[in-house]
Design an enzyme around this catalytic site. Structure first.
Site, PDB file in Angstrom:
ATOM      1  N   LYS A  72       0.832  -1.294  -0.192  1.00  0.00           N
ATOM      2  CA  LYS A  72       0.046   0.085  -0.082  1.00  0.00           C
ATOM      3  C   LYS A  72       0.600   1.116   0.222  1.00  0.00           C
ATOM      4  CE  LYS A  72      -4.424  -1.278   0.056  1.00  0.00           C
ATOM      5  NZ  LYS A  72      -5.249  -0.936  -0.921  1.00  0.00           N
ATOM      6  N   SER A 117       1.104  -9.820  -0.424  1.00  0.00           N
ATOM      7  CA  SER A 117       0.958  -8.326  -0.366  1.00  0.00           C
ATOM      8  C   SER A 117       1.112  -7.817   0.757  1.00  0.00           C
ATOM      9  CB  SER A 117      -0.534  -8.285  -1.184  1.00  0.00           C
ATOM     10  OG  SER A 117      -1.430  -8.820  -0.257  1.00  0.00           O
TER      11      SER A 117
END
Length: 503
Positions: A50, A304
């Site tokens: 992110k 991720s």
């Protein structure tokens, strides 16, 4: 789409983000018969990808925008990305987080310099409050996924994959929530290497992109599962969907158990612990290989994120064996007489009994909750089931029954005596101080609670299984009361496991 390519090539991310390794998963490659690589976004400064999109979006702000500060609504990784990016640029950052957000995530944002406002019980309520503050104070909202600059920042992950592996590459597996990561990766990869498949992976209980691709338009899910909370989004973003419908080749759905098994797989190869969303791509890769029978291919999974709550690890470990098809969970009726357990163990052969729970049912029979270790996966599970039935046992396969795995295996204790009009409901409610007491007070005023099981899994929401005595003539009024509670619920009264062990 060419504009995305240019945005990705010129994205400003490396002032704060790292070029993460593309590591070969030696153990998983050997097991699956393919060459598996993991893109290690868990090694970013905030332990997730992110940071790329957040920094690139904030880097585009004017001096006037920077002076007013930035704001976002997030319960997790995006919040940390915005906080760190803003601190690096000397910008004030306000992060609105639901009150249900675990303390570890709140503290992480504060440690990165973000001003935290706790508001609401879910993301939608936090987002509404952030929008109100934008209108009142003129701050710039930094979206988590539905923004071209955020997508371009995430696309640098795909740029690195192709740079790190210029040799033949068959497919890249990408976890999907709002869609920013897969849009960025697909926009870059498919324009430079159209031969490489880009495959989305979603939880079975949050198939936002899967349903949208099938419908040809964005859809809003009525509800989403809470275990893989990093991708618990009800609708794919508008900008990500425009890219995904053109460039995404396939979408794989995986179960909670498969995600838990993937967390273990990644740990075995890297000694790192992924959050559920961080292991989603590996889970999808494994299912894809199993369904397609792939051999000798080169496959990449994007790990991720690794913002795992420590308290969830026991739940993950418990479910990983089932997800890897190394354990089957059965309800078996055996004779109530000396030696019957020994005979049952003989019936299952050399396989290990991983769990055995039962309580006296009647003078003739006992109902057993049994976990059985497996070596050869789903085929062996079917063989054990068939063999037990051929030996005269009544067997119910609970391996895929969520209620049994979350609650029942911890509750087996026999049938209640003299309990009439009992119905069984499963509830989910925000996990914050006072939530359980509020739930009990509102539910228990009119009808008697005859059974109750609550287990905190370290998630944002608590899960409760409740037996309630409600006469038939009051059932409609009872359901109206449930609607007023405002919590998600479902009726489990017809679950066969309930009939065997609890009713």
């Amino acid at each position: 789409m060419k504009a995305y390519l240019q945005k990705i090539l010129t994205a400003s991310v490396y002032d704060v983000a790292r070029q993460t390794p593309l590591d070969e998963a030696i153990n998983l490659s050997k097991r699956l018969g393919n060459r598996i690589y993991m893109k290690r976004e868990d090694l970013q400064p905030v332990f997730s990808f992110k940071i790329r999109g957040a920094y690139n979006r904030i880097a585009q702000l004017t001096d006037e925008d920077r002076e007013r500060g930035v704001i976002c609504a997030s319960a997790g990784n995006h919040a940390q990305g915005v906080a760190l990016s803003a601190r690096r640029m000397g910008i004030r950052a306000t992060i609105v987080m639901p009150r249900t957000t675990p303390g570890i995530k709140v503290n992480a944002v504060r440690a990165l310099g973000g001003r935290v406002i706790l508001h609401g019980d879910n993301f939608d309520e936090a987002k509404a409050h952030a929008d109100k503050l934008v209108e009142e104070r003129g701050m710039t909202y930094i979206p988590p996924f539905d923004d071209p600059d955020v997508i371009a920042g995430q696309g640098t992950c795909g740029m690195e994959i192709l740079s790190q592996h210029p040799r033949p590459l068959d497919a890249i597996f990408v976890p999907v929530g709002g869609g920013g990561l897969i849009a960025g990766i697909a926009a870059y990869v498919k324009q430079l290497r159209p031969d490489v498949k880009v495959i989305a992976v979603e939880p079975e209980d949050a198939p936002t992109l899967h349903h949208a691709l099938r419908a040809g338009e964005r859809v809003t899910l009525d509800e989403v599962g809470i275990f893989v909370d990093g991708v618990a989004v009800r609708q794919i973003g508008e900008h990500p969907f425009a890219v995904a419908k053109e460039f995404v080749d396939d979408c794989v759905l995986v179960s909670t158990d498969e995600v838990c098994a993937a967390i273990k797989d990644i740990f075995d190869d890297t000694r790192s612990v992924m959050e559920p969303a961080g292991a989603l791509a590996v889970a999808g890769l494994k299912r894809y290989v199993e369904e397609r029978g792939c051999e000798g291919e080169t496959l990449v999974a994007v790990n991720s994120g690794a913002n795992m709550n420590f308290s969830r690890l026991s739940h993950v470990a418990e479910r990983a064996e089932v997800g890897e098809h190394r354990e089957a969970v059965f309800a078996v009726t055996i004779p109530e007489r000396p030696g019957s357990f020994r005979e049952f163990c003989e019936a299952i052969g050399n396989r290990s009994v991983t769990e055995f729970s039962y309580r006296y049912a009647d003078p003739e029979h006992a109902h057993v909750f049994a976990g059985i270790g497996l070596h050869d996966g789903a085929e062996e599970r079917e063989a054990v089931l068939r063999d037990l039935r051929e030996r005269g046992y009544s067997v119910l396969d609970l391996t895929d029954d969520e209620m049994s795995k979350v609650h029942l295996r911890h509750m087996v204790g026999g049938h209640a005596q003299n309990v009439s009009d009992e119905i069984l409901y499963h509830f989910e409610f925000p996990e914050r101080p006072g939530a359980l007491l509020k739930f009990l007070r509102r539910l228990g005023k009119r009808w008697n609670i005859s059974m109750f099981h609550y287990r905190n899994h370290g998630a944002d929401y608590g899960r409760v299984l409740v037996g309630i005595q409600v006469p038939a003539g009051q059932r409609e009024r009872f359901r109206e009361s449930l609607d007023k509670l405002g919590y998600q619920y479902r009726d489990e009264s017809d679950n066969p496991a309930y009939a065997l062990f609890l009713s």
